[in-house]
Motif scaffolding. Structure first.
Motif, short mmCIF file in Angstrom:
data_model
loop_
_atom_site.label_atom_id
_atom_site.label_comp_id
_atom_site.label_asym_id
_atom_site.label_seq_id
_atom_site.Cartn_x
_atom_site.Cartn_y
_atom_site.Cartn_z
N HIS A 162 115.22 -49.89 31.15
CA HIS A 162 113.82 -49.50 30.93
C HIS A 162 113.28 -48.66 32.10
N ASP A 163 113.88 -48.78 33.27
CA ASP A 163 113.44 -47.97 34.41
C ASP A 163 113.52 -46.48 34.11
N ASN A 164 114.41 -46.11 33.20
CA ASN A 164 114.61 -44.69 32.89
C ASN A 164 113.63 -44.15 31.87
N LEU A 165 112.92 -45.03 31.16
CA LEU A 165 112.13 -44.56 30.03
C LEU A 165 110.96 -43.67 30.47
N PHE A 166 110.23 -44.04 31.49
CA PHE A 166 109.05 -43.31 31.93
C PHE A 166 109.38 -41.84 32.19
N ASP A 167 110.36 -41.58 33.01
CA ASP A 167 110.70 -40.21 33.39
C ASP A 167 111.44 -39.48 32.28
N SER A 168 112.21 -40.21 31.47
CA SER A 168 112.91 -39.57 30.35
C SER A 168 111.91 -39.05 29.33
N MET A 169 110.85 -39.80 29.08
CA MET A 169 109.84 -39.34 28.14
C MET A 169 109.06 -38.16 28.70
N LEU A 170 108.75 -38.19 29.99
CA LEU A 170 108.07 -37.04 30.61
C LEU A 170 108.93 -35.79 30.47
N GLY A 171 110.23 -35.94 30.68
CA GLY A 171 111.12 -34.80 30.56
C GLY A 171 111.21 -34.27 29.14
N LEU A 172 111.38 -35.18 28.18
CA LEU A 172 111.49 -34.76 26.78
C LEU A 172 110.22 -34.07 26.29
N LEU A 173 109.08 -34.53 26.82
CA LEU A 173 107.80 -33.98 26.38
C LEU A 173 107.35 -32.79 27.22
N ASP A 174 108.19 -32.35 28.16
CA ASP A 174 107.90 -31.18 29.00
C ASP A 174 106.61 -31.34 29.81
N VAL A 175 106.41 -32.55 30.32
CA VAL A 175 105.25 -32.80 31.17
C VAL A 175 105.64 -32.53 32.61
N SER A 176 104.91 -31.65 33.25
CA SER A 176 105.16 -31.31 34.65
C SER A 176 104.19 -32.07 35.54
N THR A 177 104.71 -32.85 36.49
CA THR A 177 103.89 -33.60 37.43
C THR A 177 104.73 -33.94 38.65
N GLN A 178 104.07 -34.10 39.78
CA GLN A 178 104.77 -34.40 41.03
C GLN A 178 105.44 -35.77 41.00
N ILE A 179 104.95 -36.69 40.17
CA ILE A 179 105.54 -38.04 40.17
C ILE A 179 106.79 -38.14 39.29
N TYR A 180 107.11 -37.08 38.57
CA TYR A 180 108.32 -37.07 37.75
C TYR A 180 109.55 -37.18 38.64
N ARG A 181 110.47 -38.09 38.27
CA ARG A 181 111.70 -38.32 39.03
C ARG A 181 112.90 -37.91 38.17
N PRO A 182 113.43 -36.72 38.39
CA PRO A 182 114.53 -36.25 37.54
C PRO A 182 115.76 -37.14 37.58
N GLN A 183 115.95 -37.86 38.71
CA GLN A 183 117.14 -38.72 38.81
C GLN A 183 117.07 -39.91 37.85
N LEU A 184 115.86 -40.22 37.35
CA LEU A 184 115.71 -41.31 36.38
C LEU A 184 115.62 -40.80 34.95
N ASP A 185 115.61 -39.50 34.76
CA ASP A 185 115.52 -38.90 33.43
C ASP A 185 116.92 -38.88 32.81
N ILE A 186 117.11 -39.66 31.75
CA ILE A 186 118.41 -39.75 31.09
C ILE A 186 118.88 -38.39 30.59
N PHE A 187 117.95 -37.54 30.14
CA PHE A 187 118.30 -36.31 29.45
C PHE A 187 118.42 -35.10 30.39
N SER A 188 118.01 -35.26 31.65
CA SER A 188 117.91 -34.09 32.53
C SER A 188 119.26 -33.40 32.74
N SER A 189 120.33 -34.17 32.88
CA SER A 189 121.63 -33.55 33.15
C SER A 189 122.24 -32.90 31.92
N CYS A 190 121.65 -33.13 30.75
CA CYS A 190 122.16 -32.52 29.52
C CYS A 190 121.24 -31.42 29.01
#
Length: 588
Positions: free
Chosen positions: A555-583
């Motif tokens: 569940h730790d990955n959900l917050f940042d993964s959803m921000l990434g999928l929804l193309d939300v840009s913010t300083q608190i976004y952590r790409p290392q927790l985004d499941i989809f970022s590397s793909c």
């Protein structure tokens, strides 16, 4: 004169009403009452603890009979000290009675379900709605509570207390405490190493002691919630914006989705929050039964190793939408700061929460919410819960309000949408109420709420039916999204926590996370994306399938993964927790 010399009859004073009661009814001194209650707590109201201690003692290679015999003496002495200090003069009954009533309930839950009531469970209980509470009400619970709770309370109410002066009773109480303390010290002198060894190797035992661990957990909850001054509300992601489409991707829309121009296409992301679904019973994860017969043909991506933030809804749901990770999560802090829904909305995405599980536990406090009331007149509701087909109606209504043409008037007009569907899923113990009769695919099932009295086959059949029906609901959501070829759509389903079905004597969920078995923390997650959605995100789904099979997520990955999928840009976004970022291809 004769009358002067006749013997006079002895005059016996008429006993008062109080004196008659003392002679005609059973009476005890306050000290003896406390001692007997201490014995009752160890021998009856801590049956789950006793059963665990027996198992521990049987497993010891160096068994000492003396050590075993001191265990009841030790606990009774401890309880005597505790209750002696908690019972003020003339108020002994009215302090002990609530303890007995509450402990009888805790005893039932712990003995039959193996659940330990800690602070997180207290939060879960306090947020339980009437329908959920009623699901635990059955003949077994009533009989247990009557015998272990109500009858002892009635006996205490009937007995009379032999009173003395305040100072005498205080002296006796102090003597009782001193003797009990001496007993504990003597036991420690002879068997300290044995107690230390058992306690160190079985640290969870202290959490099973009724009512001490519950009392400590309750104090911690009250202190955190009511006694500690809350910090000012914290706004997170104040800089949140939605990346312009020209920056997101220059990819062309696929031919199948070419009915609308790229500039006009809207995107809808559906986040389905499952309830009490455990990964062990998902066919997509290797389970031998066809519990995922409906989603398997739809090309979903299943995540093999996903773990929850908590073991109860009241913890997991706020945690999974929080910026905090599991190890640092605080429900008090999470309630006092922005969560995923707030930040997504601030970026300009239309957010809607569709609720069918009795409440979002604070995750949707500032979000438009559609909650289905379990009206008994509705054929899919029973007055306490509605089966999950109602969320399909909620989603259909939301999708019907979205138009592809921005010039058309419609109830909802935005470029991006996040719709959360909170399911009742596999909520127990009344699993059999979570699916229609036509979805009773595995038989015979368990048509009762005291699930500990069902045989293992019936219980597993009933639970598997809930997963089978949930899978149908997920498949229908995907089909609704597929039908909207004017939209780019995506779905992410994830459960809030798992469930125990009798393994190691445990049922339901809510164990402290450090003690929880895998069945309560290993949860299912799956995704599905339309061709247009994947193209816009430049998402390599074969890459994602590899990660879903090989990597560990939570569940730790959900917050940042959803921000990434929804193309939300913010300083608190952590790409290392985004499941989809590397793909995905790197954003510009």
């Amino acid at each position: 004169m004769d009358s002067l010399t006749e013997p006079t009859a002895a005059i016996t004073p008429t006993p008062t009403a109080n004196q008659k009661t003392e002679k005609s009814s059973f009476s005890l001194t306050p000290a003896r009452l406390v001692f007997l209650v201490a014995c009752y707590f160890f021998l009856v109201l801590n049956l789950a603890l006793l059963a665990k201690l027996v198992g521990i003692l049987e497993s010891l290679s160096d068994f000492k009979i003396g050590f075993m015999l001191t265990i009841p003496v030790f606990f009774i002495a401890c309880f005597t000290i505790i209750f002696s200090l908690l019972t003020p003069f003339r108020l002994e009954k009215w302090v002990l009675i609530p303890f007995i009533i509450l402990s009888a309930l805790l005893n039932y839950v712990m003995f039959h379900y193996g659940t330990i009531v800690d602070r997180d469970m207290i939060v879960n209980v306090l947020e339980t709605n009437a329908g959920e509470a009623k699901s635990y009400f059955n003949a077994s619970a009533v009989i247990w509570f009557t015998l272990t709770g109500l009858l002892p309370v009635l006996l205490i109410l009937k007995l009379s207390i032999r009173r003395s002066t305040v100072w005498r009773e205080l002296g006796i109480k102090l003597l009782s405490v001193a003797v009990s303390l001496l007993v504990i010290l003597l036991i420690a002198f002879f068997y300290y190493k044995d107690y230390a060894s058992v306690g160190r190797n079985n640290d969870y035992i202290k959490k099973m002691i009724i009512p001490t661990h519950f009392a400590q957990s309750l104090y911690n909850y009250v202190d955190d919630t009511y006694l500690t001054t809350p910090e000012p509300y914290q706004v997170l992601g104040a800089d949140a914006t939605l990346l312009p489409k020209t920056q997101r991707t220059q990819a062309k829309v696929t031919q199948a989705n070419a009915t609308t121009t790229e500039a006009a296409r809207k995107q809808v992301m559906v986040l389905m929050v499952g309830e009490t679904a455990r990964a062990a019973n998902f066919q997509l994860g290797g389970y031998e039964r066809e519990t995922n017969a409906f989603t398997t043909p739809l090309g979903v991506t299943y995540f093999q190793d996903m773990t929850s933030c908590g073991t109860a809804t009241a913890v997991s749901v706020p945690c999974m939408f929080s910026y905090q990770t599991r190890k640092e999560f605080s429900d008090v802090q999470a309630a006092n700061q922005d969560n995923l829904m707030d930040i997504v909305a601030r970026a300009g995405i239309k957010t809607v929460w569709v609720e069918n599980d009795g409440g979002c536990k604070g995750a949707c406090t500032r979000t438009e919410t559609i909650e289905f009331k379990p009206n008994a007149a509705n054929p899919v509701c029973d007055g306490d819960y509605c089966q999950d087909q109602v969320v399909l109606e909620g989603l259909s209504e939301q999708l019907n309000n979205i138009t592809a043409d921005a010039d058309q008037a419609a109830p909802i007009q935005a470029e991006r949408y996040l719709i959360v569907l909170h399911m009742v899923g596999s909520h127990g113990p009344t699993y059999y109420k979570r699916y229609p009769k036509e979805f009773a695919h595995f038989l015979p099932d368990c048509q009762r709420s005291d699930i500990q009295n069902c045989d293992a086959r019936q219980l597993n059949n009933t639970y598997d039916n809930t997963i089978y029906y949930s899978d149908y609901i997920i498949s229908q959501v995907i089909k609704q999204l597929q039908a909207r070829d004017d939209l780019d759509t995506g779905l992410l389903y994830v459960s809030d926590h798992g469930e125990s079905l009798g393994e190691s004597g445990l049922y339901l969920h809510g164990m402290p996370y450090s003690l929880a078995p895998k069945e309560q923390t290993h949860i299912p997650m799956l995704t599905w994306f339309s061709g247009g959605f994947a193209a816009d995100k430049q998402l390599d789904e074969s890459c994602l399938a590899t990660l879903a099979k090989d990597e560990e997520y939570s569940h730790d990955n959900l917050f940042d993964s959803m921000l990434g999928l929804l193309d939300v840009s913010t300083q608190i976004y952590r790409p290392q927790l985004d499941i989809f970022s590397s793909c995905r291809q790197q954003r510009t």
